[in-house]
Structure formats: C-alpha cells, structure tokens
Motif scaffolding. Sequence first.
Motif, short mmCIF file in Angstrom:
data_model
loop_
_atom_site.label_atom_id
_atom_site.label_comp_id
_atom_site.label_asym_id
_atom_site.label_seq_id
_atom_site.Cartn_x
_atom_site.Cartn_y
_atom_site.Cartn_z
N THR A 60 45.80 38.55 32.02
CA THR A 60 44.46 38.98 32.43
C THR A 60 43.88 37.92 33.35
O THR A 60 43.86 36.74 33.02
CB THR A 60 43.54 39.17 31.21
N GLY A 61 43.39 38.34 34.48
CA GLY A 61 42.78 37.41 35.41
C GLY A 61 42.13 38.15 36.55
O GLY A 61 42.25 39.37 36.66
N PRO A 62 41.43 37.45 37.45
CA PRO A 62 40.74 38.12 38.56
C PRO A 62 41.70 38.85 39.50
O PRO A 62 41.33 39.81 40.15
CB PRO A 62 40.02 36.97 39.28
N ASP A 63 42.97 38.38 39.59
CA ASP A 63 43.92 39.04 40.47
C ASP A 63 44.78 40.06 39.73
O ASP A 63 45.71 40.62 40.29
CB ASP A 63 44.84 38.00 41.12
N LYS A 64 44.45 40.32 38.46
CA LYS A 64 45.23 41.27 37.65
C LYS A 64 44.28 42.27 37.00
O LYS A 64 44.25 42.42 35.79
CB LYS A 64 46.04 40.53 36.60
N THR A 65 43.49 42.94 37.83
CA THR A 65 42.50 43.88 37.30
C THR A 65 43.11 44.97 36.44
O THR A 65 42.57 45.28 35.38
CB THR A 65 41.71 44.50 38.46
N PRO A 66 44.24 45.58 36.82
CA PRO A 66 44.81 46.61 35.95
C PRO A 66 45.21 46.10 34.56
O PRO A 66 45.38 46.87 33.64
CB PRO A 66 46.03 47.11 36.73
N GLY A 67 45.38 44.77 34.42
CA GLY A 67 45.75 44.21 33.13
C GLY A 67 44.56 43.81 32.28
O GLY A 67 44.75 43.29 31.17
N ASP A 68 43.35 44.02 32.76
CA ASP A 68 42.16 43.69 31.98
C ASP A 68 42.07 44.61 30.77
O ASP A 68 42.35 45.80 30.85
CB ASP A 68 40.92 43.85 32.86
N LEU A 69 41.67 44.05 29.63
CA LEU A 69 41.56 44.85 28.41
C LEU A 69 40.53 45.96 28.53
O LEU A 69 40.56 46.93 27.76
CB LEU A 69 41.22 43.94 27.23
N GLN A 70 39.60 45.84 29.47
CA GLN A 70 38.64 46.90 29.70
C GLN A 70 39.33 48.20 30.12
O GLN A 70 38.85 49.30 29.84
CB GLN A 70 37.64 46.46 30.78
N ARG A 71 40.51 48.08 30.75
CA ARG A 71 41.22 49.27 31.20
C ARG A 71 41.69 50.12 30.02
O ARG A 71 41.86 51.34 30.17
CB ARG A 71 42.43 48.88 32.06
N LEU A 72 41.91 49.52 28.86
CA LEU A 72 42.28 50.31 27.69
C LEU A 72 41.14 51.23 27.28
O LEU A 72 41.36 52.39 26.93
CB LEU A 72 42.67 49.38 26.53
N ALA A 73 39.92 50.71 27.30
CA ALA A 73 38.76 51.55 26.98
C ALA A 73 38.58 52.64 28.02
O ALA A 73 38.22 53.79 27.70
CB ALA A 73 37.50 50.69 26.88
N GLU A 74 38.85 52.33 29.29
CA GLU A 74 38.74 53.34 30.34
C GLU A 74 39.78 54.44 30.14
O GLU A 74 39.50 55.63 30.36
CB GLU A 74 38.93 52.67 31.70
N ALA A 75 40.98 54.06 29.71
CA ALA A 75 42.01 55.06 29.44
C ALA A 75 41.59 55.97 28.29
O ALA A 75 41.83 57.18 28.32
CB ALA A 75 43.34 54.38 29.13
N ARG A 76 40.97 55.38 27.27
CA ARG A 76 40.51 56.19 26.13
C ARG A 76 39.48 57.22 26.57
O ARG A 76 39.53 58.39 26.14
CB ARG A 76 39.92 55.27 25.05
N LEU A 77 38.55 56.84 27.41
CA LEU A 77 37.55 57.79 27.90
C LEU A 77 38.17 58.81 28.85
O LEU A 77 37.76 59.97 28.87
CB LEU A 77 36.42 57.03 28.61
N GLU A 78 39.15 58.38 29.63
CA GLU A 78 39.77 59.27 30.60
C GLU A 78 40.52 60.42 29.93
O GLU A 78 40.71 61.47 30.54
CB GLU A 78 40.72 58.47 31.50
N MET A 79 40.92 60.24 28.69
CA MET A 79 41.62 61.32 27.98
C MET A 79 40.77 62.57 27.86
O MET A 79 41.29 63.68 27.81
CB MET A 79 42.03 60.85 26.58
N THR A 80 39.45 62.41 27.77
CA THR A 80 38.57 63.57 27.66
C THR A 80 38.46 64.33 28.98
O THR A 80 38.02 65.47 29.00
CB THR A 80 37.16 63.13 27.21
#
Length: 379
Positions: free
Chosen positions: A313-333
């Motif tokens: 996780t870092g500024p150059d690894k946005t897709p690896g941010d843990l926030q993306r897991l929450a975004e994936a959970r919402l995207e399922m709907t």
Amino acid sequence: MHDCHNYLHLLQHIQSVGTSTSLGASARALTLGFGRTSGSSSRTFTYPELVWEFRSLLSRISAIERQDNWKVFVGIDELDRLGSSEQARAFLAEIKAIFDVPRVYFVLSVSEDIGSAFIRRGLPTRDVTDSSLEDVLVIEARTLKESEALLQLRVPGFTDPFVALVHALSGGLPRDLIRYTRKVTETHRRNRRPGLAALAREVLWEEAAQALTGFRALLARHDDSAATAQTVHDLHTLITLIREADSSRANPELEQRILHLAHAVHPPHAEGTDPVGEPAQRWEEFSCYLHFIGTLLEVFARPNFAARRAAYTGPDKTPGDLQRLAEARLEMTVSPHSARKILEQFRVHWALRPAALPRIVPQPGPDTERRRAAVRDRS
C-alpha cells in the motif's frame, strides 16, 4: 398542537350529538324530561379534502412569526420501505400537491434508484421525481479514515487492522460498520482468539457459510434436477467443513475450495446445461461475494499483516489500498462483474496467488457411449 390533535381526531371519527326534550302530564303531576345522545362514526376523507386540510395546517404553522427566518421542515424517512421503486414513485405522485407551501420544506430519504431517476432528469424520459424533488444529495459511504474516527468514539482501542477488516466487510456503510464491529468484538469475547488472523478466519468463514446456506436454499427451491441435487449436496459438505474447521489454524485447502467455487462460471455439476431462472441470475452475485471473502481471508488471515500492508500500500499503488476492498463490496450491489475487476486489480497489487480452477471432467452420457461403441465397431 391543538389544531394537529383536532385534525387527527377528524381523520379517525366524526362525532354526532343529539338532544331531546319530553313533556308529560298526569292527574297528579307534571313531568318534564331532557335527553342527550352522542356517538361517533368513522369517515374517509376524499383526496382533495386531505390535501386542502393538510395544506391549511402547514400554512398556519409556517405563518407563526417567531423570528424573521422561520421555516418548517417535514421529514419523510425511508421511502424505499414502501416496497418497490414504482410504489415509492406513486407515493411521490400522490403527495407532491403539498410540496409548494411557502416556507415549508420537505426532506425525503430515498433509495439510490429513485435518486438516480432524478439525476437523469432532462433526458427524453421524464418521471415523477423530476416534477417532485428540487435537489438530491447523495450520501457517500465512509472512507477508511472516517470509519476509524467513528469506531474510536464507540470502541476505544479498536486497532487499525480490525478497523480495516470491518470497514471492508461493511463497504463503509455506518449501519453495517457498527454491526460487523459488534460481531467481531462478540466473537473475540466468546472465543478469546489471539491475534488478527484467527479472529478474521472465524468471522469470514462464518460469512462464507451464511452465503452458502442462503444460495443452497435458493437453488433447492427453484430446481430439483439431479445436477442441482448434487450441487446442493456439495454446498452442504462445504458448509459442514467450514463449521467444523479450527479457526486458530490456517486451512489453505478450505480457502482454496471457496475460491474454486467463486471462480466457477456456473454452479458445480451444471457446466453442460444452460441455467435459467433466479438461481442463474443470483449465481454471479453469490460467486463474486465468495471471491470477496476469499480475498479478505488472504489479506487478513495471514501472518505479518502490518508488514504486508506497508509493502503493498502506498501513494503509487492506489489499486492496492485497503479502501478498494470496501469499494468492491459496494460495487457488488451495482455490478458483480465490475466488483470482480476491482478485486482482481487489488489481488495483483498484493501479489495474491490466482485460484487454481478445478479441472472439469465430462461425465459419460448416452451420446458419449454411442460414440465409443461406434469407434469400437469401426475398429
């Protein structure tokens, strides 16, 4: 307040009062009698009467001169509880006649589909939300930092790894965030599992078992074929393995079976068929959720979470941010296919292994046997 009570009474009953007088005379005396009768009966107001009465009441309330900027706010919460979006739109069409009272503002809580209908206003298709609502404010889910701030107020000492776990499971929705936080704390209190990995395994395995149980019941209710029966049995076996597993130790084989199921295009034993109906429609949502649970297991149920988080996780690894897991959970709907893409990007940046898909071995059927017999005859 007096007017409100009167209107409430009028909506429920109409009271009738009557009096009677009687006068009589006899040889010995003169009699005079009085009588009074009262009663109430229910009455249904017509729609124009309801509109006029309520507008009149709101106009008198808004005319109270308590201060220069006096306003009246009326809140209507959870319109989606009325049922479908069509029922909510029908309700808006009925009550929009009271929306134009001066100094009276209505604040409505609506679901996303009704809000999106308003956002599409101006397009060729018009809808009742276009003529009823003045503005729509979208309430976004909480970010990881906002979830951490909320949980520090409710559960002081709730550390960052556990915040990241419940934030991912909830998608950042406050109600689910509190629910999963309570679930994690109760699981820890009940089993006293030391560390993040064991606690994450127990919570996530339970989530997987619940999802498997729900889809298994759906599948059995809609299809009773032999292939479906085998799938229902296999799901029962997997649920039993999850229930009996020891969460204090890693179980790669069990987690791999979950990921195998998550990557299957169709339910097991149904690859050669063309699935139709609700089970086929729900399979993609169900398998995507299992893919999500399997990804969380590989992130939170492994040793050295802090070191891996710092590495991936870092500024150059946005897709690896843990926030993306929450975004994936919402995207399922919205779209399970889109949610899978977010999960795959995250897995690549966290160097998570791809799930090895099970090899499909076709079962010999009548056509296969006939072909084999023809080959033997030619030989």
